[in-house]
Design an enzyme around this catalytic site. Structure first.
Site, PDB file in Angstrom:
ATOM      1  N   GLU A  38     -10.279  -2.466   4.234  1.00 48.39           N
ATOM      2  CA  GLU A  38      -8.978  -1.917   4.602  1.00 48.39           C
ATOM      3  C   GLU A  38      -8.811  -0.536   3.961  1.00 48.39           C
ATOM      4  O   GLU A  38      -9.561  -0.140   3.072  1.00 48.39           O
ATOM      5  CB  GLU A  38      -7.859  -2.833   4.089  1.00 48.39           C
ATOM      6  CG  GLU A  38      -7.932  -4.252   4.619  1.00 48.39           C
ATOM      7  CD  GLU A  38      -6.799  -5.144   4.143  1.00 48.39           C
ATOM      8  OE1 GLU A  38      -6.242  -5.856   4.970  1.00 48.39           O
ATOM      9  OE2 GLU A  38      -6.478  -5.134   2.940  1.00 48.39           O
TER      10      GLU A  38
ATOM     11  N   ASP B 184       0.770  -1.256   0.000  1.00 51.88           N
ATOM     12  CA  ASP B 184       0.000   0.000   0.000  1.00 51.88           C
ATOM     13  C   ASP B 184       0.800   1.306   0.000  1.00 51.88           C
ATOM     14  O   ASP B 184       1.770   1.441   0.752  1.00 51.88           O
ATOM     15  CB  ASP B 184      -0.857   0.082   1.266  1.00 51.88           C
ATOM     16  CG  ASP B 184      -1.505  -1.215   1.642  1.00 51.88           C
ATOM     17  OD1 ASP B 184      -1.446  -2.158   0.870  1.00 51.88           O
ATOM     18  OD2 ASP B 184      -2.076  -1.261   2.737  1.00 51.88           O
TER      19      ASP B 184
END
Ligand code: FRU
Length: 609
Positions: free
Chosen positions: A320, A150
């Site tokens: 998420e 990420d």
């Protein structure tokens, strides 16, 4: 084992000193699963030999007898795949001892000594990160080495785009989560910096956000850059770190964690609410498939206000990496909030994907728009398989929302055929809101305008083309490993499908088609090149074309290992990885069911300096 015997063995082992300059690396074998590597000397890096298929070894780095760092690394057993650097510079030339415990012991010390790693440690002052790997992108952000997932802690300040990322500095598989750090002034060229936040006593450093505290509300000073991330040890907690040098280095807040919970929650996204003069935090309540909202006057004391998501949208995996912001709806006077809820698995084509909702946010909770039947629709920001954990930069001027995603999918991210690095980010995109013909609000995510800076010479051009069952072919640039941008307008005419194919000399191809009857656009990578590293990779992905205007405008970005398609300024986006054995060198156009039209076809070479 008695001490005398142990000491004898150690003395024998001292004989194995690797000369990187006299005896700068000394190896002491302590047993079937424990070895000391002692390093002296003034070099900057100790290079660690890695074999990806081997199990992790746990390393404690001792300086003056204290544990200064702890990490896991897949030290080589039978062969060295690549090396990763351990930076010795923080220790001012002091002796450094790596106390290494393998997770699987060998049958005997003699066997343990045979592991390939021991004779392959070396010292160096430089790291060789030259762009040698075939599939390393030429204009997408990648880590210099090691695994990335990420994007994290992104903010824009004084003309600089700051981009941290989930990084494993000690190998190209997920481990040791650290905030890697990079900056850019044009969103095309990235400068790499030493890690911004490294694992500490509370655990690894998972995803999070950074915000500029303009008023100094947290007591760290005006304009301090404050990061909030998830400390991931046995449990997940939210922690702060503060930077006084515009995000290059962060100090861990001593009173961490600032939020604890009894259930798994992560990936804090924090921003300033100027209306109510408070901080707002969105936190992913991962396993509950919902987002939590907190407020705070000072980033340290947080109050839980509400939640959103239970039973809504896609629920097939963990929620998420949230993001929440307000945007104008193009062509109207309306403003709406947009809540991004990345989900894995449970994406439209399997695995990871970016889900979003539009609606209202009152500081406490989010209320999603409903369609004419009163239902909350599931909406996706990208219809490829390789855009995940997308979040936006904070503090971008002119009300722009510029975002970037991790260009991979948890289904196979660790298996893709790269080595020294693994994973790239998508091209930066600008998120905008628009009203569809059904009256609903949707988000577009067109490539950021800064990417025009990549455009080089026009390589191929065709002003007007009538397309039919007879294929027409155009050459694509072979230089720069086939990297190019293709733009064109499609007009359905009498066709039922207009097809575009990128192919190479090996006969590998990526087929794309506009299904004019279904009003969808598809990308097929089943024959795109290497696909057999995962059964989930070969796939056809399809996006709805929300406009029924007669023309579909496309921008297609091709890099060494990705294809990003943007339709009608990003009203649909399709991001897919590809691993062709050689670059695609031919573009073929054709139609089915009758004649269609293509106009303004241009293939641009790219300026990659
Ligand atoms: C998403 C994610 C986050 C977490 C991070 C760990 O890809 O699972 O939820 O913070 O990766 O690397």
């Amino acid at each position: 084992m008695n001490n005398i015997l142990k000491n004898t063995m150690t003395a024998a082992a001292i004989a194995l000193s690797i000369s990187a300059g006299a005896s700068d690396i000394q190896i002491d074998y302590l047993g079937t699963n424990n070895t000391l590597v002692r390093v002296k000397g003034a070099n900057r890096y100790l290079m660690l030999p890695v074999q990806e298929s081997n199990e992790d070894a746990k390393v404690n780095v001792l300086v003056n007898g204290n544990i200064e760092r702890s990490f896991a690394v897949r030290l080589a057993k039978t062969k060295v795949d690549y090396t990763v650097p351990f930076d010795l510079s923080p220790f001012d030339g002091k002796d450094v001892v790596l106390d290494i415990v393998s997770s699987q012991g060998r049958a005997s010390v003699r066997e343990a000594k045979q592991d390939a790693c021991w004779s392959n440690f070396s010292l160096s002052d430089t790291i060789d990160c030259a762009n040698k790997e075939k599939y390393r992108p030429l204009y997408h952000h990648t880590p210099e080495w090691g695994w990335m997932n990420d994007p994290n802690g992104m903010f824009y300040k004084d003309g600089v785009w700051h981009l941290c990322y989930q990084w494993n500095p000690y190998g190209s598989k997920w481990q040791n989560m650290t905030w890697g750090s990079s900056t850019s002034t044009d969103l095309i060229h990235w400068e790499h910096h030493p890690a911004a936040i490294i694992p500490n006593g509370l655990g690894m450093v998972f995803s999070g956000s950074s915000a500029i505290d303009r008023s100094g509300s947290a007591g760290f000073g005006k304009d301090a850059v404050v990061a909030m991330y998830t400390s991931a040890g046995v449990s997940q907690m939210q922690s702060l770190a503060v930077s006084h040098d515009n995000g290059l280095t962060y100090d861990i807040y001593p009173a961490n964690p600032v939020i604890t919970m009894e259930t798994e929650a992560r990936d804090p996204n924090m921003f300033w609410d100027n209306d109510k003069k408070q901080w707002i935090l969105v936190l992913a309540h991962a396993l509950e498939h919902e987002m939590l909202f907190f407020t705070s006057p000072d980033m340290k004391q947080w109050t839980l206000r509400g939640s959103f998501g239970k039973g809504l949208g896609a629920q097939g995996g963990v929620w998420e990496c949230p993001d929440l912001f307000r945007l104008k709806v193009d062509g109207t006077d309306k403003e709406k909030w947009m809540l991004i809820c990345n989900i894995n698995p449970g994406g439209p084509f399997g695995g990871s994907a970016v889900q979003y909702f539009t609606g209202d946010f009152d500081g406490n909770t989010f209320k999603a728009d409903t369609d004419k039947n009163g239902n909350v629709a599931t909406k996706w920001l990208d219809y490829g398989k390789d855009n995940y954990a997308l979040v936006s930069w904070s503090d971008v001027p002119d009300g722009r929302r510029v975002a970037i995603g991790w260009m991979s999918n948890w289904q196979y991210a660790a298996e893709v055929p790269t080595m020294q690095f693994r994973s790239a980010n998508t091209l930066p995109r600008e998120i905008r809101l628009f009203e569809g013909l059904d009256g609903e609000t949707y988000a577009s995510c067109g490539v950021a305008q800064e990417m025009l800076g990549l455009r080089g010479k026009t390589f191929t051009e065709a002003k007007r083309l009538s397309v039919s069952g007879k294929k027409k072919s155009f050459a694509l640039p072979e230089s720069n490993s086939g990297a190019c941008e293709i733009t064109l307008d499609m007009n359905k005419g009498k066709s039922s499908k207009i097809l575009l194919t990128l192919s190479n000399k090996e006969g590998e191809c990526v087929s794309m088609w506009y299904d004019t009857a279904a009003n969808t656009f598809s990308v097929d990578r089943r024959k795109s090149g290497i696909t057999d590293f995962s059964q989930d990779f070969a796939s056809v992905t399809t996006a709805p074309v929300l406009d029924t205007e007669s023309t579909l405008s496309l921008r297609v970005f091709v890099d060494t290992s990705s294809i990003e398609v943007f339709g009608n300024g990003g009203r649909f986006a399709i991001t897919n990885l590809v691993f062709p054995k050689s670059p695609y060198t031919t573009l073929t156009v054709s139609s089915e069911g009758g004649k269609g039209n293509i106009s303004n076809l241009k293939v641009y070479s790219l300026n990659l300096k």
